[in-house]
Design a protein around this motif. Structure first.
Motif, PDB file in Angstrom:
ATOM      1  N   ARG A   1       0.815  -1.208   0.000  1.00 43.04           N
ATOM      2  CA  ARG A   1       0.000   0.000   0.000  1.00 43.04           C
ATOM      3  C   ARG A   1       0.851   1.260   0.000  1.00 43.04           C
ATOM      4  O   ARG A   1       0.587   2.206  -0.743  1.00 43.04           O
ATOM      5  N   ILE A   2       1.908   1.286   0.803  1.00 41.41           N
ATOM      6  CA  ILE A   2       2.780   2.471   0.894  1.00 41.41           C
ATOM      7  C   ILE A   2       3.476   2.724  -0.446  1.00 41.41           C
ATOM      8  O   ILE A   2       3.511   3.854  -0.932  1.00 41.41           O
ATOM      9  N   ASP A   3       4.015   1.666  -1.051  1.00 37.47           N
ATOM     10  CA  ASP A   3       4.683   1.818  -2.346  1.00 37.47           C
ATOM     11  C   ASP A   3       3.710   2.351  -3.403  1.00 37.47           C
ATOM     12  O   ASP A   3       4.060   3.229  -4.196  1.00 37.47           O
ATOM     13  N   ARG A   4       2.485   1.815  -3.426  1.00 38.06           N
ATOM     14  CA  ARG A   4       1.488   2.286  -4.397  1.00 38.06           C
ATOM     15  C   ARG A   4       1.170   3.763  -4.184  1.00 38.06           C
ATOM     16  O   ARG A   4       1.080   4.532  -5.133  1.00 38.06           O
ATOM     17  N   LEU A   5       1.026   4.168  -2.929  1.00 32.80           N
ATOM     18  CA  LEU A   5       0.762   5.574  -2.632  1.00 32.80           C
ATOM     19  C   LEU A   5       1.931   6.464  -3.061  1.00 32.80           C
ATOM     20  O   LEU A   5       1.732   7.553  -3.611  1.00 32.80           O
ATOM     21  N   LEU A   6       3.146   5.999  -2.803  1.00 29.31           N
ATOM     22  CA  LEU A   6       4.335   6.763  -3.200  1.00 29.31           C
ATOM     23  C   LEU A   6       4.400   6.939  -4.717  1.00 29.31           C
ATOM     24  O   LEU A   6       4.612   8.052  -5.215  1.00 29.31           O
ATOM     25  N   VAL A   7       4.239   5.845  -5.436  1.00 31.00           N
ATOM     26  CA  VAL A   7       4.324   5.906  -6.894  1.00 31.00           C
ATOM     27  C   VAL A   7       3.219   6.795  -7.449  1.00 31.00           C
ATOM     28  O   VAL A   7       3.460   7.628  -8.328  1.00 31.00           O
ATOM     29  N   ARG A   8       2.018   6.647  -6.931  1.00 30.28           N
ATOM     30  CA  ARG A   8       0.901   7.472  -7.407  1.00 30.28           C
ATOM     31  C   ARG A   8       1.182   8.952  -7.167  1.00 30.28           C
ATOM     32  O   ARG A   8       1.000   9.789  -8.053  1.00 30.28           O
ATOM     33  N   ALA A   9       1.671   9.297  -5.985  1.00 31.46           N
ATOM     34  CA  ALA A   9       1.959  10.700  -5.653  1.00 31.46           C
ATOM     35  C   ALA A   9       3.102  11.242  -6.511  1.00 31.46           C
ATOM     36  O   ALA A   9       3.029  12.370  -7.001  1.00 31.46           O
ATOM     37  N   LEU A  10       4.143  10.451  -6.717  1.00 29.12           N
ATOM     38  CA  LEU A  10       5.287  10.914  -7.513  1.00 29.12           C
ATOM     39  C   LEU A  10       4.925  11.074  -8.984  1.00 29.12           C
ATOM     40  O   LEU A  10       5.485  11.928  -9.672  1.00 29.12           O
ATOM     41  N   GLN A  11       3.994  10.262  -9.478  1.00 24.70           N
ATOM     42  CA  GLN A  11       3.542  10.436 -10.858  1.00 24.70           C
ATOM     43  C   GLN A  11       2.824  11.772 -11.030  1.00 24.70           C
ATOM     44  O   GLN A  11       2.913  12.403 -12.077  1.00 24.70           O
ATOM     45  N   GLN A  12       2.135  12.203  -9.988  1.00 20.13           N
ATOM     46  CA  GLN A  12       1.421  13.478 -10.041  1.00 20.13           C
ATOM     47  C   GLN A  12       2.364  14.666  -9.896  1.00 20.13           C
ATOM     48  O   GLN A  12       2.197  15.687 -10.541  1.00 20.13           O
ATOM     49  N   ASP A  13       3.348  14.529  -8.998  1.00 21.23           N
ATOM     50  CA  ASP A  13       4.279  15.631  -8.731  1.00 21.23           C
ATOM     51  C   ASP A  13       5.576  15.059  -8.186  1.00 21.23           C
ATOM     52  O   ASP A  13       5.693  14.782  -6.996  1.00 21.23           O
ATOM     53  N   ALA A  14       6.561  14.907  -9.053  1.00 18.59           N
ATOM     54  CA  ALA A  14       7.838  14.325  -8.645  1.00 18.59           C
ATOM     55  C   ALA A  14       8.684  15.292  -7.817  1.00 18.59           C
ATOM     56  O   ALA A  14       9.713  14.900  -7.283  1.00 18.59           O
ATOM     57  N   ARG A  15       8.248  16.540  -7.719  1.00 17.23           N
ATOM     58  CA  ARG A  15       9.006  17.536  -6.958  1.00 17.23           C
ATOM     59  C   ARG A  15       8.429  17.768  -5.562  1.00 17.23           C
ATOM     60  O   ARG A  15       8.851  18.684  -4.860  1.00 17.23           O
ATOM     61  N   ILE A  16       7.494  16.946  -5.171  1.00 16.60           N
ATOM     62  CA  ILE A  16       6.886  17.108  -3.853  1.00 16.60           C
ATOM     63  C   ILE A  16       7.968  16.949  -2.775  1.00 16.60           C
ATOM     64  O   ILE A  16       8.800  16.043  -2.863  1.00 16.60           O
ATOM     65  N   PRO A  17       8.001  17.829  -1.799  1.00 19.40           N
ATOM     66  CA  PRO A  17       9.013  17.701  -0.736  1.00 19.40           C
ATOM     67  C   PRO A  17       8.877  16.367   0.005  1.00 19.40           C
ATOM     68  O   PRO A  17       7.766  15.880   0.242  1.00 19.40           O
ATOM     69  N   MET A  18      10.012  15.790   0.364  1.00 19.39           N
ATOM     70  CA  MET A  18      10.034  14.481   1.018  1.00 19.39           C
ATOM     71  C   MET A  18       9.173  14.473   2.278  1.00 19.39           C
ATOM     72  O   MET A  18       8.451  13.518   2.537  1.00 19.39           O
ATOM     73  N   ARG A  19       9.249  15.523   3.055  1.00 20.81           N
ATOM     74  CA  ARG A  19       8.471  15.590   4.300  1.00 20.81           C
ATOM     75  C   ARG A  19       6.973  15.542   4.005  1.00 20.81           C
ATOM     76  O   ARG A  19       6.222  14.834   4.671  1.00 20.81           O
ATOM     77  N   GLU A  20       6.546  16.276   2.991  1.00 15.91           N
ATOM     78  CA  GLU A  20       5.133  16.293   2.609  1.00 15.91           C
ATOM     79  C   GLU A  20       4.698  14.934   2.064  1.00 15.91           C
ATOM     80  O   GLU A  20       3.612  14.435   2.377  1.00 15.91           O
ATOM     81  N   LEU A  21       5.547  14.326   1.252  1.00 15.05           N
ATOM     82  CA  LEU A  21       5.248  13.010   0.692  1.00 15.05           C
ATOM     83  C   LEU A  21       5.129  11.969   1.800  1.00 15.05           C
ATOM     84  O   LEU A  21       4.197  11.163   1.821  1.00 15.05           O
ATOM     85  N   ALA A  22       6.063  12.013   2.743  1.00 13.44           N
ATOM     86  CA  ALA A  22       6.031  11.066   3.867  1.00 13.44           C
ATOM     87  C   ALA A  22       4.757  11.232   4.681  1.00 13.44           C
ATOM     88  O   ALA A  22       4.138  10.239   5.101  1.00 13.44           O
ATOM     89  N   GLU A  23       4.361  12.464   4.881  1.00 12.26           N
ATOM     90  CA  GLU A  23       3.136  12.733   5.633  1.00 12.26           C
ATOM     91  C   GLU A  23       1.914  12.199   4.893  1.00 12.26           C
ATOM     92  O   GLU A  23       1.010  11.620   5.498  1.00 12.26           O
ATOM     93  N   MET A  24       1.905  12.352   3.572  1.00 12.68           N
ATOM     94  CA  MET A  24       0.779  11.866   2.757  1.00 12.68           C
ATOM     95  C   MET A  24       0.598  10.358   2.863  1.00 12.68           C
ATOM     96  O   MET A  24      -0.531   9.861   2.880  1.00 12.68           O
TER      97      MET A  24
END
Length: 161
Positions: free
Chosen positions: A9-32
């Motif tokens: 589930r975590i990997d799927r969420l990460l990949v989905r979020a990075l496909q939308q915005d690969a420049r998202i800050p790591m802290r924000e991505l981790a929180e998501m």
């Protein structure tokens, strides 16, 4: 090649979020996705090393670069040998007008996505760079009026084999 396509589930969420915005800050991505930033960073590193994430890029407005005309060019080459397919692929991709090269099965051997300044330049590309090649036996082109592109795959579950 991906060694293990299964994603939790975590990997799927990460990949989905990075496909939308690969420049998202790591802290924000981790929180998501609900993990620590260090865990998030390590998971992304693993996804890259496994070959699932192959890179990050910036989308560019071609019209802003003076290349507003895009076309799809279907080409047939002969003789149809592995060496000639590879050579044509590489040489076509090296042409400044060519954005992408697809090797096809069926009636056409290649599909080239080209981007140029105007239809005169497109005509010159077709006549001077394509039809002048001895291996090109036929081509046809279609001007692109508009196109859409998915930014992210919705379902990251691999197809059953």
């Amino acid at each position: 090649m991906i060694e293990n396509p299964n994603l939790d589930r975590i990997d799927r969420l990460l990949v989905r979020a990075l496909q939308q915005d690969a420049r998202i800050p790591m802290r924000e991505l981790a929180e998501m996705v609900g993990v620590a930033a260090s865990t998030c960073s390590e998971r992304i590193r693993r996804l890259r090393s496994r070959g699932l994430i192959t890179g990050f890029h910036a989308d560019v407005d071609l019209a802003s670069l003076g290349r507003p005309v895009q076309a799809l060019v279907f080409a047939q080459i002969r003789p149809l040998t592995r060496a000639l397919i590879s050579k044509f692929h590489d040489e076509a991709l090296a042409m400044p007008e060519v954005m992408a090269v697809f090797v096809l099965a069926g009636g056409d051997d290649f599909l080239l996505h080209v981007s140029v300044g105007d239809v005169t330049h497109l005509h010159s590309f077709l006549v001077d760079k394509l039809s002048s090649r001895k291996e090109v036996v036929q081509f046809r082109s279609s001007v692109i009026f508009s196109h859409g592109q998915k930014r992210a795959l919705e379902d990251l579950t691999p197809y059953a084999r």
